[in-house]
Design a protein around this motif. Structure first.
Motif, PDB file in Angstrom:
ATOM      1  N   UNK A 381      27.794   9.096  -6.449  1.00 29.69           N
ATOM      2  CA  UNK A 381      28.956   9.812  -6.970  1.00 29.69           C
ATOM      3  C   UNK A 381      29.772   8.950  -7.917  1.00 29.69           C
ATOM      4  N   UNK A 382      29.951   7.687  -7.565  1.00 29.80           N
ATOM      5  CA  UNK A 382      30.714   6.803  -8.441  1.00 29.80           C
ATOM      6  C   UNK A 382      29.960   6.492  -9.726  1.00 29.80           C
ATOM      7  N   UNK A 383      28.671   6.336  -9.639  1.00 35.39           N
ATOM      8  CA  UNK A 383      27.881   6.069 -10.842  1.00 35.39           C
ATOM      9  C   UNK A 383      27.988   7.233 -11.826  1.00 35.39           C
ATOM     10  N   UNK A 384      28.044   8.449 -11.324  1.00 33.27           N
ATOM     11  CA  UNK A 384      28.232   9.608 -12.193  1.00 33.27           C
ATOM     12  C   UNK A 384      29.589   9.553 -12.883  1.00 33.27           C
ATOM     13  N   UNK A 385      30.615   9.146 -12.146  1.00 30.22           N
ATOM     14  CA  UNK A 385      31.956   9.026 -12.718  1.00 30.22           C
ATOM     15  C   UNK A 385      31.976   7.972 -13.820  1.00 30.22           C
ATOM     16  N   UNK A 386      31.319   6.843 -13.584  1.00 30.78           N
ATOM     17  CA  UNK A 386      31.268   5.770 -14.577  1.00 30.78           C
ATOM     18  C   UNK A 386      30.561   6.241 -15.843  1.00 30.78           C
ATOM     19  N   UNK A 389      32.954   8.427 -17.729  1.00 30.73           N
ATOM     20  CA  UNK A 389      34.123   7.719 -18.262  1.00 30.73           C
ATOM     21  C   UNK A 389      33.783   6.859 -19.465  1.00 30.73           C
ATOM     22  N   UNK A 390      32.580   6.311 -19.504  1.00 32.13           N
ATOM     23  CA  UNK A 390      32.200   5.396 -20.584  1.00 32.13           C
ATOM     24  C   UNK A 390      31.475   6.091 -21.729  1.00 32.13           C
ATOM     25  N   UNK A 391      31.293   7.387 -21.629  1.00 30.67           N
ATOM     26  CA  UNK A 391      30.612   8.129 -22.696  1.00 30.67           C
ATOM     27  C   UNK A 391      31.571   8.411 -23.845  1.00 30.67           C
ATOM     28  N   UNK A 392      31.083   8.514 -25.087  1.00 35.05           N
ATOM     29  CA  UNK A 392      31.952   8.826 -26.222  1.00 35.05           C
ATOM     30  C   UNK A 392      32.623  10.185 -26.057  1.00 35.05           C
ATOM     31  N   UNK A 393      33.897  10.258 -26.451  1.00 30.41           N
ATOM     32  CA  UNK A 393      34.648  11.511 -26.326  1.00 30.41           C
ATOM     33  C   UNK A 393      34.938  12.152 -27.675  1.00 30.41           C
ATOM     34  N   UNK A 394      34.714  11.414 -28.750  1.00 32.72           N
ATOM     35  CA  UNK A 394      35.031  11.953 -30.072  1.00 32.72           C
ATOM     36  C   UNK A 394      36.435  11.660 -30.535  1.00 32.72           C
ATOM     37  N   UNK A 395      37.232  10.936 -29.747  1.00 36.71           N
ATOM     38  CA  UNK A 395      38.591  10.575 -30.189  1.00 36.71           C
ATOM     39  C   UNK A 395      38.526   9.689 -31.442  1.00 36.71           C
ATOM     40  N   UNK A 427      39.533  -2.415 -15.575  1.00 37.56           N
ATOM     41  CA  UNK A 427      38.556  -1.455 -16.086  1.00 37.56           C
ATOM     42  C   UNK A 427      37.131  -1.998 -15.956  1.00 37.56           C
ATOM     43  N   UNK A 428      36.949  -3.294 -16.206  1.00 36.14           N
ATOM     44  CA  UNK A 428      35.612  -3.888 -16.065  1.00 36.14           C
ATOM     45  C   UNK A 428      35.153  -3.867 -14.615  1.00 36.14           C
ATOM     46  N   UNK A 429      36.056  -4.166 -13.696  1.00 38.72           N
ATOM     47  CA  UNK A 429      35.695  -4.173 -12.269  1.00 38.72           C
ATOM     48  C   UNK A 429      35.182  -2.804 -11.838  1.00 38.72           C
ATOM     49  N   UNK A 430      35.749  -1.762 -12.420  1.00 36.04           N
ATOM     50  CA  UNK A 430      35.319  -0.413 -12.077  1.00 36.04           C
ATOM     51  C   UNK A 430      34.062   0.009 -12.838  1.00 36.04           C
ATOM     52  N   UNK A 431      33.962  -0.367 -14.123  1.00 35.13           N
ATOM     53  CA  UNK A 431      33.005   0.271 -15.022  1.00 35.13           C
ATOM     54  C   UNK A 431      31.826  -0.595 -15.438  1.00 35.13           C
ATOM     55  N   UNK A 432      31.947  -1.930 -15.369  1.00 37.44           N
ATOM     56  CA  UNK A 432      30.869  -2.780 -15.875  1.00 37.44           C
ATOM     57  C   UNK A 432      29.722  -2.819 -14.873  1.00 37.44           C
ATOM     58  N   UNK A 592      44.992   6.458 -22.260  1.00 41.32           N
ATOM     59  CA  UNK A 592      44.038   6.978 -21.267  1.00 41.32           C
ATOM     60  C   UNK A 592      43.658   5.917 -20.237  1.00 41.32           C
ATOM     61  N   UNK A 593      43.664   6.298 -18.972  1.00 41.26           N
ATOM     62  CA  UNK A 593      43.317   5.388 -17.887  1.00 41.26           C
ATOM     63  C   UNK A 593      41.839   5.479 -17.551  1.00 41.26           C
ATOM     64  N   UNK A 594      41.334   4.412 -16.949  1.00 38.13           N
ATOM     65  CA  UNK A 594      39.993   4.439 -16.359  1.00 38.13           C
ATOM     66  C   UNK A 594      40.031   5.321 -15.108  1.00 38.13           C
ATOM     67  N   UNK A 595      38.880   5.712 -14.589  1.00 44.47           N
ATOM     68  CA  UNK A 595      38.863   6.558 -13.396  1.00 44.47           C
ATOM     69  C   UNK A 595      39.592   5.904 -12.224  1.00 44.47           C
TER      70      UNK A 595
END
Length: 633
Positions: A381-386, A389-395, A427-432, A592-595
């Motif tokens: 579940x967390x891997x799906x969230x990551x 969160x790290x995918x391009x959004x078009x901003x 953010x790295x601790x959560x996403x890297x 924007x915050x990380x998850x």
């Protein structure tokens, strides 16, 4: 061999060149080099001695100039971590401000339990010219100098007031540098006159000497109690800290987790203790951890802490472990850390030795099947969230999480990411997704702004010394970059290649978020023009990319707008392929915050005044967090 007549400075440099650390089959120079900036306090002593060594045999104790004294110590710390504490660098500085500039570095080294040898110059021991330039005078204690400020920041401190003291002081310093329990900043204050005095140096002092790292095995009784407690667990979790990496225990931890099914959550220093693709790896734990790691920690009945000092970020300010009967089995080479949180069992031992012993004693035991299924579900579940969160959004201005995803997509598994302060560590601790034991280098015990580039340079030095050609990628925010970018010049001058990704978000994003959480409305955290009354106006027209170019660095500017993430990825790939230090500049949206990783951090909030809704809301959130805090007795 007969005694040799030489200056104190030359005797010290000859001594350092002859020291070796032995760790099993590994034998390396304990201090393979010296960083330094010279002035009137050390130019005639350490400066001349190092110059003579460079002339006679530069391979024995090479000298490298630096641009900032604090940064020298940061380099030594980065070098030490990538060498798993087997080796470090020495740093020499001049009297007064040159030496006190190293104080922050000393605090960082000791807080992180990483060795660094500091050689600050001191005022005249003879006091024949008193006071000298840059001397602090205190009427109540004329023997006190600014170097005494290193005492509380060092694991070992002494001053060579007489030449004959050098022998015992140097040996004591090496003992602490190579002690896995005691290591940290080691400071030898060197009065400028004593550095130049001569003495007869015994051949034995200059002979090669080996310092064998201690790898203590678990005491049988404590091991038996730990095994009994773990076998009784229904929902155990491992909290893996930096001690796993320093002990080279990653393979032992991976085998233990695979055999038992116990999930492993990591601290910031423990990044690399277990790799992202391991089925039992559930990400970070604590205030900046993953939701998977924190949910499993909250319900854990037995916490197996391995090589962690249990900082407030790791324990989420002592709210992370919520089971009323939670028990702690703490494996640590340091008794001070092994007994934390009212440990049920303190296993004072090397992480690798302890894991091997635990795996053997627990052979055939595994976590319950239902718990194993929950671990897998939380992890997936967390891997799906990551991924989301790290995918391009078009901003047009990407979020920081998107930048992290783009950078990781272009790096090889063995490349090293370096970071230290601001919003990026969280953010790295959560996403890297850590893919190599040495691939995650986040200095978070001291979280020192300005560490990133200097620390990354130390990492690169360490890798080059080992013949390792992996890339070192420094991820730095604009606030930290402005505080210390001087070692870019060092990287250019020595041809030590770094990839620097400079994230410009117009201020201090981390403290801005924290300010909002305590009803501070991001006051004083944005890079803005100020009017005569201090009111914030337009954005300061900074051109940090031009600044980097002026320091001799190749720069790739990633322009905002549609397709910015694709351009960022191309820029990172180009920088990675380049032969020289290259900086990639990208602007981001700081809001924007990380998850949410479901961790908490205790920061005091103001008592709300009547009608202050924001302060009242912050106080209510803080009260909810405080209600979850536990003493862990």
């Amino acid at each position: 061999m007969t005694d040799r007549r030489m200056t104190v400075a030359r005797a010290l440099t000859e001594f350092l060149a002859a020291q070796w650390t032995v760790d099993g089959d590994t034998r390396v120079r304990t201090v393979p080099g010296v960083l330094g900036i010279f002035g009137h306090g050390n130019v005639a002593g350490m400066g001349r001695a190092l110059g003579e060594m460079q002339r006679d045999d530069p391979s024995r104790l090479p000298y490298r100039p630096a641009r900032n004294e604090q940064a020298m110590v940061h380099q030594a710390v980065g070098f030490a971590r990538v060498n798993r504490r087997r080796a470090t660098l020495a740093s020499t500085a001049s009297v007064g401000p040159g030496s006190t500039n190293m104080l922050t570095g000393a605090a960082l080294a000791t807080t992180n339990r990483l060795p660094a040898l500091l050689l600050p110059s001191d005022t005249f021991a003879t006091r024949v010219a008193d006071p000298v330039l840059q001397q602090l005078e205190l009427p109540h204690d004329t023997g006190l100098t600014v170097n005494d400020a290193f005492r509380p920041l060092s694991r070992y401190f002494d001053r060579v007031d007489r030449p004959e003291q050098l022998f015992s002081i140097a040996l004591a310093a090496m003992r602490v540098l190579t002690d896995p329990v005691e290591t940290g900043a080691v400071t030898i204050a060197l009065p400028q006159d004593v550095q130049t005095e001569t003495l007869a140096v015994p051949a034995a002092f200059l002979a090669e000497r080996e310092w064998h790292l201690r790898r203590p095995v678990p005491e049988p009784g404590a091991l038996a109690r730990a095994v009994q407690l773990i076998r009784s667990a229904r929902r155990p979790v491992v909290v893996a800290g930096g001690g796993v990496v320093y002990a080279g225990a990653e393979a032992a931890l991976a085998a233990f987790a695979a055999a038992t099914g116990v999930p492993v959550a990591t601290t910031q220093a423990g990044g690399g203790a277990i790799l992202d693709d391991h089925p039992q790896s559930v990400g970070g734990v604590g205030a900046t951890g993953s939701a998977a790691g924190n949910r499993l920690a909250a319900d854990a009945d037995v916490v197996i802490g391995i090589g962690t000092r249990y900082s407030d970020f790791t324990t989420a300010s002592r709210t992370a472990f919520q089971d009323p009967s939670v028990a702690f089995v703490n494996v640590n080479v340091a008794p001070f850390d092994a007994h934390k949180l009212g440990a049920s069992v303190a296993l004072v031992a090397d992480a690798r030795e302890a894991l091997a012993a635990l795996a053997e004693a627990l052979a055939g035991w595994r976590v319950p099947a239902g718990y194993a299924e929950r671990v897998a579900a939380e992890r997936d579940g967390w891997r799906d969230i990551v991924r989301l969160a790290t995918a391009p959004t078009g901003r047009e201005l990407p979020a920081q999480a998107e930048v992290i995803g783009a950078v990781q997509a272009e790096l090889a598994d063995r490349d090293v990411i370096v970071q230290a302060a601001g919003s990026l560590p969280g953010d790295l601790h959560k996403l890297w997704r850590v893919r190599d034991p040495l691939g995650y280098h986040v200095e978070y015990a001291y979280s020192c702004m300005g560490y990133e580039i200097a620390g990354g340079l130390g990492v690169k030095r360490g890798l080059v010394a080992q013949g390792d050609d992996r890339e070192v990628v420094v991820l730095v925010g604009d606030g930290s970059y402005l505080m210390m970018n001087s070692e870019l010049v060092t990287a250019v001058s020595e041809g030590l290649k770094l990839v620097v990704v400079l994230v410009q978000n117009q201020g201090y994003a981390s403290i801005g978020r924290l300010s909002e959480s305590v009803a501070g409305e991001r006051f004083g955290t944005r890079a803005r023009m100020l009017d005569v009354e201090g009111a914030e106006g337009s954005v300061i027209p900074l051109d940090l990319a031009a600044n980097a170019e002026s320091l001799g660095v190749d720069v790739i500017r990633v322009e905002p707008g549609a397709g910015v993430i694709e351009r960022l990825r191309a820029a990172v790939a180009a920088a990675r392929a380049a032969a020289r230090t290259t900086l990639v500049h990208v602007e981001t949206d700081p809001l924007p915050d990380a998850p949410d990783g479901e961790g908490w951090w205790d920061v005091p909030v103001p008592e709300p005044e009547a009608g202050d809704g924001a302060a009242a809301e912050a106080a209510e959130r803080h009260a909810r967090g405080r209600a979850r805090q536990r003493p862990y007795l």
